[in-house]
Design a protein around this motif. Structure first.
Motif, PDB file in Angstrom:
ATOM      1  N   GLN A   1     -74.058 -53.306  33.720  1.00 33.09           N
ATOM      2  CA  GLN A   1     -75.234 -52.757  33.921  1.00 33.09           C
ATOM      3  C   GLN A   1     -76.326 -53.125  35.101  1.00 33.09           C
ATOM      4  N   SER A   2     -75.748 -54.111  35.896  1.00 37.86           N
ATOM      5  CA  SER A   2     -76.563 -54.560  36.722  1.00 37.86           C
ATOM      6  C   SER A   2     -76.510 -53.926  38.019  1.00 37.86           C
ATOM      7  N   PRO A   3     -77.912 -53.710  38.611  1.00 39.70           N
ATOM      8  CA  PRO A   3     -77.925 -52.810  39.701  1.00 39.70           C
ATOM      9  C   PRO A   3     -77.192 -53.569  41.090  1.00 39.70           C
ATOM     10  N   PHE A   4     -76.703 -54.892  40.681  1.00 34.53           N
ATOM     11  CA  PHE A   4     -76.628 -55.533  41.953  1.00 34.53           C
ATOM     12  C   PHE A   4     -74.850 -55.580  41.795  1.00 34.53           C
ATOM     13  N   VAL A   5     -74.116 -55.183  42.941  1.00 28.62           N
ATOM     14  CA  VAL A   5     -72.981 -55.452  43.211  1.00 28.62           C
ATOM     15  C   VAL A   5     -72.575 -56.277  44.575  1.00 28.62           C
ATOM     16  N   GLU A   6     -71.719 -57.320  44.297  1.00 28.81           N
ATOM     17  CA  GLU A   6     -71.573 -58.088  45.191  1.00 28.81           C
ATOM     18  C   GLU A   6     -70.225 -57.668  46.094  1.00 28.81           C
ATOM     19  N   ILE A   7     -69.952 -57.618  47.309  1.00 29.77           N
ATOM     20  CA  ILE A   7     -68.848 -57.635  48.044  1.00 29.77           C
ATOM     21  C   ILE A   7     -68.711 -59.049  48.754  1.00 29.77           C
ATOM     22  N   ASP A   8     -67.659 -59.606  48.657  1.00 27.74           N
ATOM     23  CA  ASP A   8     -67.554 -60.745  49.518  1.00 27.74           C
ATOM     24  C   ASP A   8     -68.720 -61.780  49.256  1.00 27.74           C
TER      25      ASP A   8
END
Length: 119
Positions: A60-67
């Protein structure tokens, strides 16, 4: 990417997008794409890639990381790397999010309004 190509594996758009951004981030270079149409198409594919990743996240985190980068920063900085104006990039992202939202609502509506057969 070259290792995959040499071993006969397809190069995925995910690899191209992530590795292009990584190269630009590390070396500080910008990419020149000759035609606006090709640049815009590449960016639209990149936005679609980011949205797919965001949809796959189960927490449910609003932060998604890409690389290692926040998804929002990833796509914003990629626009800068390919020389896309901020306002044009923002319009493309907004349009992609709106289209995906409409699609989800339509799919939900179809699922909700489907006739129930009682046998």
């Amino acid at each position: 990417m070259m290792d995959n190509r040499i071993s006969g594996k397809d190069i995925l758009e995910d690899d191209i997008i992530q590795q292009l951004r990584r190269i630009c981030r590390i070396s500080g270079v910008r990419v020149l794409i000759d035609t606006a149409n090709v640049r815009d198409s590449f960016y639209r594919a990149s936005v679609d890639f980011v949205l797919k990743i965001c949809e796959r996240v189960t927490h449910q985190s609003p932060f998604v990381e890409i690389d290692g980068e926040d998804a929002r920063q990833f796509i914003a900085r990629l626009a800068d790397n390919i020389g896309l104006e901020n306002t044009r990039a923002a319009r493309m992202v907004s349009a992609a999010v709106a289209a995906r939202t409409r699609s989800c609502f339509l799919q939900a509506w179809v699922g909700y309004s489907a006739p129930v057969l009682i046998s």
